[in-house]
Design a protein around this motif. Structure first.
Motif, mmCIF file in Angstrom:
data_model
loop_
_atom_site.group_PDB
_atom_site.id
_atom_site.type_symbol
_atom_site.label_atom_id
_atom_site.label_comp_id
_atom_site.label_asym_id
_atom_site.label_seq_id
_atom_site.Cartn_x
_atom_site.Cartn_y
_atom_site.Cartn_z
ATOM 1 N N UNK A 692 -4.457 10.170 -7.477
ATOM 2 C CA UNK A 692 -5.378 9.956 -6.566
ATOM 3 C C UNK A 692 -5.873 8.467 -6.502
ATOM 4 N N UNK A 693 -6.295 8.387 -7.989
ATOM 5 C CA UNK A 693 -7.119 6.947 -8.060
ATOM 6 C C UNK A 693 -5.971 5.859 -7.861
ATOM 7 N N UNK A 694 -4.941 6.075 -8.200
ATOM 8 C CA UNK A 694 -3.839 4.901 -7.802
ATOM 9 C C UNK A 694 -3.668 4.898 -6.297
ATOM 10 N N UNK A 695 -3.714 5.790 -5.713
ATOM 11 C CA UNK A 695 -3.968 5.837 -4.149
ATOM 12 C C UNK A 695 -4.771 5.157 -3.369
ATOM 13 N N UNK A 696 -5.801 4.900 -4.107
ATOM 14 C CA UNK A 696 -7.192 4.462 -3.608
ATOM 15 C C UNK A 696 -7.111 2.770 -3.904
ATOM 16 N N UNK A 697 -6.395 2.576 -4.998
ATOM 17 C CA UNK A 697 -6.445 0.965 -5.533
ATOM 18 C C UNK A 697 -5.419 0.278 -4.979
ATOM 19 N N UNK A 698 -4.265 1.123 -4.858
ATOM 20 C CA UNK A 698 -3.299 0.429 -4.383
ATOM 21 C C UNK A 698 -2.894 0.464 -2.926
ATOM 22 N N UNK A 699 -2.237 -0.455 -2.349
ATOM 23 C CA UNK A 699 -1.911 -0.171 -0.930
ATOM 24 C C UNK A 699 -1.127 0.553 -0.619
ATOM 25 N N UNK A 700 -0.140 0.956 -1.311
ATOM 26 C CA UNK A 700 0.882 1.774 -1.090
ATOM 27 C C UNK A 700 0.716 2.999 -1.724
ATOM 28 N N UNK A 701 1.712 4.175 -1.328
ATOM 29 C CA UNK A 701 1.429 5.659 -1.549
ATOM 30 C C UNK A 701 1.953 5.829 -3.002
ATOM 31 N N UNK A 702 1.338 6.920 -3.580
ATOM 32 C CA UNK A 702 1.649 7.287 -5.231
ATOM 33 C C UNK A 702 1.825 8.747 -5.266
ATOM 34 N N UNK A 703 1.541 9.420 -4.188
ATOM 35 C CA UNK A 703 1.641 10.871 -4.202
ATOM 36 C C UNK A 703 2.842 11.442 -4.614
ATOM 37 N N UNK A 704 3.914 10.695 -3.945
ATOM 38 C CA UNK A 704 5.214 11.693 -4.320
ATOM 39 C C UNK A 704 6.031 11.019 -5.479
ATOM 40 N N UNK A 705 5.360 9.908 -6.066
ATOM 41 C CA UNK A 705 6.125 9.152 -7.241
ATOM 42 C C UNK A 705 6.556 10.058 -8.396
ATOM 43 N N UNK A 706 7.769 10.771 -8.459
ATOM 44 C CA UNK A 706 7.814 11.590 -9.735
ATOM 45 C C UNK A 706 8.106 11.051 -11.009
ATOM 46 N N UNK A 707 7.831 11.762 -11.825
ATOM 47 C CA UNK A 707 7.654 11.491 -13.258
ATOM 48 C C UNK A 707 9.228 10.797 -13.706
ATOM 49 N N UNK A 708 9.022 9.595 -14.310
ATOM 50 C CA UNK A 708 10.425 9.043 -14.743
ATOM 51 C C UNK A 708 10.379 7.762 -13.793
ATOM 52 N N UNK A 709 9.726 8.048 -12.726
ATOM 53 C CA UNK A 709 10.173 6.867 -11.647
ATOM 54 C C UNK A 709 8.881 5.591 -11.678
ATOM 55 N N UNK A 710 9.253 4.604 -11.196
ATOM 56 C CA UNK A 710 8.206 3.328 -11.214
ATOM 57 C C UNK A 710 8.262 2.711 -9.998
ATOM 58 N N UNK A 711 7.095 2.310 -9.665
ATOM 59 C CA UNK A 711 6.741 1.358 -7.886
ATOM 60 C C UNK A 711 6.247 0.287 -8.156
ATOM 61 N N UNK A 712 6.750 -0.600 -7.366
ATOM 62 C CA UNK A 712 5.851 -1.798 -7.268
ATOM 63 C C UNK A 712 4.496 -1.473 -6.313
ATOM 64 N N UNK A 713 3.698 -2.157 -6.622
ATOM 65 C CA UNK A 713 2.315 -2.090 -5.934
ATOM 66 C C UNK A 713 1.804 -3.162 -5.566
ATOM 67 N N UNK A 714 0.732 -3.250 -4.486
ATOM 68 C CA UNK A 714 0.013 -4.557 -4.288
ATOM 69 C C UNK A 714 -1.551 -4.106 -4.481
ATOM 70 N N UNK A 715 -2.140 -4.690 -5.050
ATOM 71 C CA UNK A 715 -3.577 -4.299 -4.983
ATOM 72 C C UNK A 715 -4.504 -5.268 -4.105
ATOM 73 N N UNK A 716 -5.459 -4.993 -3.459
ATOM 74 C CA UNK A 716 -6.115 -5.731 -2.471
ATOM 75 C C UNK A 716 -7.764 -5.543 -2.799
ATOM 76 N N UNK A 717 -8.313 -6.569 -2.665
ATOM 77 C CA UNK A 717 -9.872 -6.419 -2.393
ATOM 78 C C UNK A 717 -10.196 -5.634 -1.056
ATOM 79 N N UNK A 718 -11.686 -5.231 -1.221
ATOM 80 C CA UNK A 718 -12.072 -4.628 0.065
ATOM 81 C C UNK A 718 -11.878 -5.760 1.497
ATOM 82 N N UNK A 719 -11.659 -6.836 1.095
ATOM 83 C CA UNK A 719 -11.564 -7.804 2.372
ATOM 84 C C UNK A 719 -10.126 -7.565 2.708
#
Lengths: 1012, 108
Positions: A692-719
């Motif tokens: 849930x924390x990753x969902x909030x700090x990354x721009x993309x979704x992390x809910x369905x990332x299975x164990x054993x997988x990796x995903x690229x993520x972008x992080x933004x500031x509040x702006x």
């Protein structure tokens, strides 16, 4: 010439230890115990330098920190040069080399002096501003010569051979100044068992007691000093710091002390204990429970005509030279005063067997004990009078004494010229309020003593004032005041001080001074001969009057217009006189005028002391990866990435950067390369709410990332602006490994902590930096699978271990996590092992890779390869004004995530939705051999007139060996809708590079090579 | 150099162990999407700059790595209290609780 002014006896010098030194190339002799100033005066050196603006000859005026003229360059070698040393505070050592800092060709024959004489009248305050203003482009040229002419020393051009220390100290009571008040305070506080630091700027403790003619318990005062210092030395909690100036009084009772530990021994520090180098200076950073400020007072000179001719000195300084150093800076003395204390100088002069021509006392009927003693010894005392003018070029020849009316500012008698070679003046005493003002406390004027004393201020300093700084001047009262302050300071820090016995002082009648700052002259100030207020900056009484006439009425404006108090002496000698003159000129009182602010430091501090050990290889930490030794052995060139040293490229013999990078790029594209990627930030994230924390700090979704997988993520500031990116892998349902940019590791961790601790403390999640724990080596290229298969037990089958997954297993016999992610667009494996195994694993990979021509590559090749794929580098292709959509990375934005994650609201602001925002595109130069400079500004129309309308800039630009042409990434206004259009980069040399706007993915746009 | 009491460590430590992190008590709106651009801009960019008491967020960066709040006087630099996240300051500007109007959608 041998010490013509040295008295045959007296002084605290050691006549058995003669010391040789040079000044302006001449060799002289002094004695151990001399200051440089005392030794120069002993040798009859009158002219010590030339003045700042008028180039007038100047001599030594004072005997302490307030000296404005004897500011010298010290050092026999280039690396030991020290500018702006006050000769009055520099102990003499054998072989000392000193020089004037101005005067050309020499201080005795100065060309600028002629200009000063001729041009003097034409150089009012603001002269430089008024004269050299136009054209402003030439100011730099003027300034160079003006500064050279003014001359206030120069910095050495070679590295300082000495070391300098910083030390943190904590004490209950810090006593500043070891004169009568400070010694008494330290004794009282020290006896209570409190931890006491006693710091004094002079070579030995005692302050004014070292040269006073007054007695304590009927004996010379110096004997009492010795007794007190001996007792202080027996107290285990007392630290004694001579040669230590308390230079700054900072917030929360934090003070800095600049201790000069070996400056009295030579120009470099001799070896210390165990023949180890020792620190030349030490800066003590002290947090004090209470401060006893016993900084004393500075004598004020009187401001009369030609008061800058060498041979004009402070009365107290004359006494100091006679009694402490056995030096008589003249033969025939005229003394000008407005108070009783200066009469001591006349008595000291007489005791030395020298002639006092006359004493001119501005008071009409002085009857104090010392006055009567001087009279009784047959000295002519002229009352209601003062020295109003002095004659002489490089040395005082005569002084004119006349009757004055100090209130009406009138000369009331024609006066007479008295032959003399020394004029000593005293206009009263200014408490050294500097430290008390460092936190903004305003000094308060006391009419009864005609001086500013430290104000109560804003109560920020836990400080008790004692002695002369407190406006207490009688010796007996000073000691009692100091003792009382010590008792109080101890009590306030939880110690009980016992009553002490105070030494007996002489009884005498002391009368008050009268106000006299500028001495009147028959002519108005503007027409009278120059009456100097600030000797270091050549500020005259006339200059201050002019400033007030021109409308500079605030004391801060007067200061800046005239440069009053701007010198390295910070106007210690002249400020109060200047204020008094400005106040009189405007018809207001001195307290109405107020004072300027004093800032740290009290006296100049060398850069060495400021830097301490934070220089050379200790200036900043360097971070190396576990494979550093291999990189060095294999000829890597290094690049700084934050504090990391990363291999930049691995040149083979004869290769330059471009050749090496081209070779490394082709090796990765055609076979396999290896990169040390250990510096990527790694954050271990655990807890039931990690996802849930990753969902909030990354721009993309992390809910369905299975164990054993990796995903690229972008992080933004509040702006809504991108601030970091990276791949995060799911290690277990409640366990993730986040990677960050190399430079962003600490920043991202702090960011995660900020949101967890302040916004979402209910989320059960923990963050641990594991950047240094894991070393990362990236195998990249079509042969990477074959190579890795030779050293691992992990099944590398392309379906069993597909792109964007990770596996655990052994690599080169060591437990490893292997991630199938790619920053090059090629088939890649990122092998992570514990850092302490890393070098061995790396070497085995290199060994196994020989048959594939495994090529180590550095950051430059990595940059080229990723740019060919259009992969961004945050901070290079972004600049905190770029949203994911601006990067054409909208695919990475979870627009339907339930929680309003960081950045979502920000990137939906009206301004972020504009279609003509600068957007990341690829640029293909029309000339395939021309590489656009990174940072080059872009325009749509190169023929437009300057200033052109700029529409973006180049963010990354390289030559691609793979594609055989140059290419670039750039942000261009509305660029994503301008595919195929042309942009132009007009360069500073007048040439223009033309380029076509294309997709930022140049190579393998479908991603087939990485996904095999 | 300030002397700061870390409420987590329970010790007075020197300023160089800490990072200042701006104004305290600026809660993230619970429903950012309900904020107008202006309200969001207010939350994002606008901060008080008082002459007097200021409640600030600090990080014990080279210590326990925890955030906490401090009430500091912006003229004297006196720190009147430090307190943990989630706690309310006990020292406030007398009568000066000029709360900004709560933006729509902001329920924090």
């Amino acid at each position: 010439m041998s010490q013509v002014n040295r008295l045959s006896r007296g002084g605290r010098i050691d006549r058995s230890q003669p010391l040789t030194f040079t000044f302006n190339g001449e060799t002289y002799q002094g004695y151990a115990g001399d200051t440089l100033a005392a030794a120069l005066l002993a040798n009859g050196v009158d002219v010590i330098g030339r003045s700042f603006k008028y180039s007038r000859p100047r001599g030594i005026v004072a005997a302490g920190a307030e000296e404005p003229n004897a500011v010298l360059q010290i050092g026999s070698r280039e690396e030991t040069q020290i500018p702006n040393v006050r000769a009055t505070q520099q102990a003499l050592y054998s072989g000392l080399v000193a020089a004037s800092t101005n005067g050309w060709p020499s201080v005795n024959n100065d060309l600028m002096g002629i200009l000063g004489k001729v041009g003097g009248k034409m150089m009012p305050p603001g002269f430089y501003y008024k004269t050299f203003m136009y054209p402003s482009s030439l100011w730099m040229t003027y300034e160079k010569y003006i500064r050279k002419a003014a001359g206030l020393g120069r910095a050495p051009l070679e590295n300082d051979p000495d070391i300098y220390d910083h030390i943190n100290q904590h004490c209950d009571v810090l006593v500043i100044g070891a004169g009568p008040a400070g010694l008494a305070a330290a004794l009282a506080a020290g006896r209570s068992g409190a931890r006491v630091i006693l710091a004094d700027e002079q070579e030995e403790f005692g302050g004014s007691l070292l040269d006073t003619r007054e007695t304590l318990d009927g004996k010379p005062a110096a004997e009492w000093v010795a007794k007190v210092v001996a007792e202080l030395k027996t107290l285990p909690e007392v630290t004694l710091l001579p040669r230590a100036t308390v230079n700054g009084y900072h917030d929360h009772n934090f003070l800095t002390i600049h201790e000069r530990r070996t400056d009295h021994l030579g120009e470099t520090a001799p070896l210390g204990a165990f023949s180890a180098p020792q620190a030349r200076h030490r800066v003590h950073r002290v947090r004090a429970g209470r401060v006893v400020l016993a900084a004393g007072a500075h004598e004020r000179p009187l401001v009369y005509a030609n008061n800058d001719v060498p041979g004009n000195m402070l009365a107290g300084a004359v006494s100091t030279y006679v009694r402490r150093y056995g030096v008589a800076p003249g033969k025939k003395l005229v003394l000008a005063t407005n108070n009783d204390y200066a009469y001591r100088t006349a008595l000291d002069w007489l005791d030395a067997g020298l002639q006092v021509v006359a004493v001119a006392d501005a008071r009409s009927n002085p009857r104090g004990s010392w006055v009567e003693e001087v009279r009784s010894r047959g000295v002519r005392v002229l009352t209601g009078s003062s020295v109003i003018d002095v004659r002489g070029g490089k040395r005082v020849e005569a002084a004119r004494v006349a009757a004055i009316d100090p209130v009406a500012m009138k000369v009331t008698s024609p006066g007479e010229w008295l032959d003399c070679d020394l004029v000593a003046s005293s206009g009263g005493y200014s408490p050294v309020v500097h430290l008390a003002s460092h936190l903004g406390g305003r000094p308060e004027w006391r009419e009864d003593i005609l001086a500013f004393v430290p104000g109560e201020g804003n109560g920020l300093q836990k400080r008790i004032d004692a002695g002369a700084v407190n406006g207490v001047f009688k010796l007996g009262d000073v000691i009692a005041n100091g003792f009382e302050a010590g008792v109080k300071a101890a009590a306030e820090t939880g110690f009980k001080a016992t009553a002490g016995d105070l030494p007996r002082t002489e009884k005498r009648v002391e009368e008050a001074a009268i106000a006299l700052f500028q001495v009147p002259h028959e002519k108005p100030t503007a027409r009278a001969p120059k009456q100097f207020v600030d000797l270091q900056n050549d500020v005259t009484a006339a200059g201050i009057e002019l400033a007030t006439r021109e409308g500079f009425e605030s004391v801060e404006h007067v200061k800046r217009y005239t440069a009053l108090g701007f010198g390295t002496d910070q106007g210690k000698l002249g400020n109060i006189n200047g204020l008094a003159i400005a106040a009189r000129s405007m018809g207001i009182s001195i307290p109405q005028m107020g004072t300027t602010m004093f800032r740290p430091n009290y006296t100049p501090v060398t850069f060495g002391a400021v830097a301490g050990r934070h220089c050379g290889h200790l200036f900043e930490p360097k971070r190396y990866t576990a494979m550093q030794a291999w990189h060095v052995a294999n000829g890597a060139e290094f690049e700084d990435v934050g504090q990391w040293k990363r291999p930049w490229y691995f040149p083979k013999k004869g290769e330059d950067l471009h050749a090496a990078v081209a070779r490394e790029c082709l090796a990765v594209r055609n076979s396999v390369g290896i990169l040390d990627a250990s510096t990527l930030g790694k954050i271990d994230i655990q807890g039931p709410d990690a996802r849930e924390f990753l969902n909030r700090v990354y721009t993309n979704a992390w809910t369905k990332l299975d164990v054993g997988k990796a995903r690229y993520g972008l992080m933004c500031k509040e702006d809504g602006m991108v601030f970091d990116d990276g791949v995060t892998a799911c290690l277990a349902d409640n366990h993730f490994l986040m990677t960050t940019t190399t430079g962003g590791a600490a920043r991202v961790l702090q960011w995660l902590e900020l949101y967890h601790q302040t916004e979402w403390p209910e989320l059960k999640v923990y963050f641990t930096s594991v950047t240094d724990h894991w070393a990362t080596m990236t195998l990249s290229g079509p042969n990477s699978r074959k190579l890795l298969a030779e050293v691992t037990d992990i099944d590398l089958d392309k379906d069993g271990f597909p792109f964007m997954t990770w596996k655990e297993g052994n690599v080169a016999g060591v437990p490893a996590r292997v991630f199938r992610i790619s920053f090059t667009g090629e088939l890649s494996y990122e092998v992570n092992v514990q850092a302490d195994y890393a070098l061995g694993v790396w070497e085995k990979l290199i060994e196994a890779g020989k048959k594939y021509d495994l090529t180590p590559y550095g950051t430059e090749t990595m940059h080229v390869l990723r740019a060919e794929k259009g992969f961004i580098i945050v901070g290079q292709d972004t600049d905190a004004s770029v949203t994911p959509d601006d990067l054409n990375m909208g695919w990475c934005v979870g627009r339907t995530k339930p929680f309003s994650w960081i950045g979502w609201r920000g990137m939906n602001r009206e301004d972020c939705l504009r279609e003509d925002r600068k957007q990341l595109v690829g640029l293909k130069p029309i000339d395939p051999l021309k590489v656009l400079p990174e940072g080059a500004q872009l325009v749509f129309d190169p023929k437009q007139s300057i200033p052109m309308t700029m529409v973006g800039h180049v963010t990354s630009s390289y030559m691609s060996a793979t594609m055989g042409h140059s290419f670039a990434m750039a942000v261009v206004k509305g660029g994503l809708k301008r595919m195929g259009e042309r942009v132009f980069a007009p360069l500073a040399d007048g040439s223009v590079i033309e380029a076509e706007i294309v997709s930022s993915v140049f190579y393998d746009p479908k991603g087939e090579r990485q996904n095999v | 150099m300030l002397h700061i009491f870390c409420p987590h460590c329970g010790e007075l430590r020197s300023e160089e162990e800490f990072h200042a992190a701006g104004q305290a008590h600026i809660a993230r709106p619970l429903d950012p999407n309900a904020c107008t651009d202006e309200e969001w801009g207010d939350y994002l960019f606008f901060r008080d700059n008082p002459r007097g008491l200021h409640h600030e967020l600090w990080l014990h960066a080279a210590g326990c790595r925890k955030y906490f709040n401090a009430t500091r006087h912006t003229i004297s630099y006196e720190i009147l209290e430090t307190y943990k996240i989630g706690e309310k300051p006990s020292v406030t500007e007398a009568g000066g609780s000029e709360k900004k109007p709560v933006a729509k959608g902001v329920t924090a």
